[in-house]
Design an enzyme around this catalytic site. Sequence first.
Site, PDB file in Angstrom:
ATOM      1  N   GLU A  15      14.449   0.302  63.992  1.00 20.40           N
ATOM      2  CA  GLU A  15      14.424   1.714  64.419  1.00 20.40           C
ATOM      3  C   GLU A  15      15.029   1.783  65.824  1.00 20.40           C
ATOM      4  OE1 GLU A  15      10.846   4.029  63.664  1.00 20.40           O
ATOM      5  OE2 GLU A  15      11.114   5.080  65.561  1.00 20.40           O
TER       6      GLU A  15
ATOM      7  N   ARG B 277      13.400   9.087  60.329  1.00 21.61           N
ATOM      8  CA  ARG B 277      13.886   8.487  61.583  1.00 21.61           C
ATOM      9  C   ARG B 277      15.407   8.270  61.605  1.00 21.61           C
ATOM     10  NH1 ARG B 277      10.072  10.401  62.193  1.00 21.61           N
ATOM     11  NH2 ARG B 277       8.030   9.582  62.665  1.00 21.61           N
TER      12      ARG B 277
ATOM     13  N   SER C  78       8.387   2.132  68.095  1.00 21.29           N
ATOM     14  CA  SER C  78       8.390   1.212  66.951  1.00 21.29           C
ATOM     15  C   SER C  78       9.721   0.467  66.902  1.00 21.29           C
ATOM     16  CB  SER C  78       8.221   1.992  65.649  1.00 21.29           C
ATOM     17  OG  SER C  78       6.986   2.658  65.651  1.00 21.29           O
TER      18      SER C  78
HETATM   19  C1  LIG Z   1       5.726   4.530  73.970  1.00 22.10           C
HETATM   20  C2  LIG Z   1       6.683   5.133  72.969  1.00 22.10           C
HETATM   21  C3  LIG Z   1       6.184   5.795  71.869  1.00 22.10           C
HETATM   22  C4  LIG Z   1       7.047   6.349  70.926  1.00 22.10           C
HETATM   23  N1  LIG Z   1       6.515   6.985  69.835  1.00 22.10           N
HETATM   24  C5  LIG Z   1       7.340   7.559  68.937  1.00 22.10           C
HETATM   25  C6  LIG Z   1       6.804   8.274  67.803  1.00 22.10           C
HETATM   26  O1  LIG Z   1       5.602   8.393  67.603  1.00 22.10           O
HETATM   27  N2  LIG Z   1       7.691   8.831  66.938  1.00 22.10           N
HETATM   28  C7  LIG Z   1       9.043   8.751  67.104  1.00 22.10           C
HETATM   29  O2  LIG Z   1       9.784   9.292  66.299  1.00 22.10           O
HETATM   30  N3  LIG Z   1       9.574   8.069  68.158  1.00 22.10           N
HETATM   31  C8  LIG Z   1       8.761   7.479  69.068  1.00 22.10           C
HETATM   32  N4  LIG Z   1       9.283   6.800  70.135  1.00 22.10           N
HETATM   33  C9  LIG Z   1      10.750   6.670  70.249  1.00 22.10           C
HETATM   34  C10 LIG Z   1      11.417   7.736  71.120  1.00 22.10           C
HETATM   35  O3  LIG Z   1      10.459   8.480  71.808  1.00 22.10           O
HETATM   36  C11 LIG Z   1      12.268   8.686  70.291  1.00 22.10           C
HETATM   37  O4  LIG Z   1      13.180   7.995  69.458  1.00 22.10           O
HETATM   38  C12 LIG Z   1      13.065   9.651  71.180  1.00 22.10           C
HETATM   39  O5  LIG Z   1      13.553  10.682  70.384  1.00 22.10           O
HETATM   40  C13 LIG Z   1      14.198   8.959  71.912  1.00 22.10           C
HETATM   41  O6  LIG Z   1      14.829   9.901  72.769  1.00 22.10           O
HETATM   42  P1  LIG Z   1      15.755   9.424  73.961  1.00 22.10           P
HETATM   43  O7  LIG Z   1      16.311  10.640  74.615  1.00 22.10           O
HETATM   44  O8  LIG Z   1      15.047   8.471  74.823  1.00 22.10           O
HETATM   45  O9  LIG Z   1      16.947   8.709  73.157  1.00 22.10           O
HETATM   46  P2  LIG Z   1      17.657   7.278  73.426  1.00 22.10           P
HETATM   47  O10 LIG Z   1      16.635   6.213  73.251  1.00 22.10           O
HETATM   48  O11 LIG Z   1      18.395   7.318  74.716  1.00 22.10           O
HETATM   49  O12 LIG Z   1      18.681   7.244  72.226  1.00 22.10           O
HETATM   50  C14 LIG Z   1      18.229   7.113  70.892  1.00 22.10           C
HETATM   51  C15 LIG Z   1      19.406   7.381  69.940  1.00 22.10           C
HETATM   52  O13 LIG Z   1      19.782   8.752  70.061  1.00 22.10           O
HETATM   53  C16 LIG Z   1      21.174   8.861  70.301  1.00 22.10           C
HETATM   54  N5  LIG Z   1      21.388  10.057  71.129  1.00 22.10           N
HETATM   55  C17 LIG Z   1      20.781  10.362  72.310  1.00 22.10           C
HETATM   56  N6  LIG Z   1      21.198  11.551  72.759  1.00 22.10           N
HETATM   57  C18 LIG Z   1      22.103  12.016  71.849  1.00 22.10           C
HETATM   58  C19 LIG Z   1      22.897  13.193  71.744  1.00 22.10           C
HETATM   59  N7  LIG Z   1      22.851  14.141  72.669  1.00 22.10           N
HETATM   60  N8  LIG Z   1      23.714  13.323  70.673  1.00 22.10           N
HETATM   61  C20 LIG Z   1      23.781  12.376  69.718  1.00 22.10           C
HETATM   62  N9  LIG Z   1      23.057  11.237  69.741  1.00 22.10           N
HETATM   63  C21 LIG Z   1      22.216  11.060  70.798  1.00 22.10           C
HETATM   64  C22 LIG Z   1      21.541   7.566  71.003  1.00 22.10           C
HETATM   65  O14 LIG Z   1      22.920   7.293  70.853  1.00 22.10           O
HETATM   66  C23 LIG Z   1      20.661   6.568  70.260  1.00 22.10           C
HETATM   67  O15 LIG Z   1      21.269   6.199  69.048  1.00 22.10           O
HETATM   68  C24 LIG Z   1       8.447   6.246  71.100  1.00 22.10           C
HETATM   69  C25 LIG Z   1       8.952   5.589  72.229  1.00 22.10           C
HETATM   70  C26 LIG Z   1       8.093   5.035  73.161  1.00 22.10           C
HETATM   71  C27 LIG Z   1       8.658   4.355  74.368  1.00 22.10           C
END
Ligand SMILES: Cc1cc2nc3c(=O)[nH]c(=O)nc-3n(C[C@H](O)[C@H](O)[C@H](O)COP(=O)(O)OP(=O)(O)OC[C@H]3O[C@@H](n4cnc5c(N)ncnc54)[C@H](O)[C@@H]3O)c2cc1C
Length: 258
Positions: free
Chosen positions: A254, A142, A184
Amino acid sequence: MQIKQIDFSKYSSIKVGSTQNVLVVEDGDEIPKDHFIIGGANNLLVSPTPPPLMMLGKSFDYMKIADNYLEVGCATKTGRLLSFAKKNNIANLEFIAKLPGTIGGMLAMNAGVKSYEIFNQIIEIEINGNWVKKENIEYGYRFAKLNGIATKVRLRLEFGYSDELKDELIKLRANQPKEPSAGSAFKNPPGDYAGRLIEAVGLKGYQKGGMAWSNIHSNFLVNLGNGTFDEAIELINLAKDRVYNEFGITLQEEIKIV
Ligand SMILES: Cc1cc2nc3c(=O)[nH]c(=O)nc-3n(C[C@H](O)[C@H](O)[C@H](O)COP(=O)(O)OP(=O)(O)OC[C@H]3O[C@@H](n4cnc5c(N)ncnc54)[C@H](O)[C@@H]3O)c2cc1C
């Protein structure tokens, strides 16, 4: 560059936050150095006073198949990539089903399910305009040290999409709560589970205002309605303190607090 007003109490998956101006960066723009990048805000807890924010625009929302790799723009949503993989019979991306976010967010979090994680599939990432090979990027459970903004990624092109694998992985995550959350809240410490520890210190289902530790999966901080940033932080700190005092384990977030 265009500026978008985003209400994080609607945009973020945990439904917490205020309205903020977000700079939209397109392909060819110079990437600002002093802005925090957001993706789909599925792993974010946005405070009332975040640093300047930016996001990737439409020019980074694409997928294309080349001779021996699949190139994806980092604004592309996981759901769109999964449909593309299914349509083109591409293997090893089934785990992104129901994993909400953009590809940029997935790369930064090395998001995944069990042993399936996005870094398994990466060849190279375009970071701040330069292609960087996976071997030169530090990553682990992660996390990934991107040292910049990921704009495009090239993934291994392997064929044989499996609906069975997708369904199996969705089933594994079926115990996730239905209320708004950011996934998480804490990483699992080595050899243990954050959810087990939170439950062991009596916080399963514990509520503070509109926020609570879920009574379905204790490592999910859920918004029961009108939860605030301060309430979320209070619950996070409470869990960290209690787990440290009882088990000597320092839980690591996380969730990204912005
Ligand atoms: C209901 C639910 C279930 C989930 N289950 C899981 C799971 O099973 N496994 C899992 O791993 N995650 C899970 N997640 C977390 C989430 O889905 C992941 O972390 C996902 O990858 C976040 O993507 P995002 O675009 O929303 O990023 P954001 O939440 O917008 O950002 C997350 C991080 O990524 C960085 N970031 C975003 N875009 C870029 C970019 N282009 N370049 C550099 N850094 C960047 C941001 O600065 C931040 O630090 C879950 C979330 C929810 C709401």
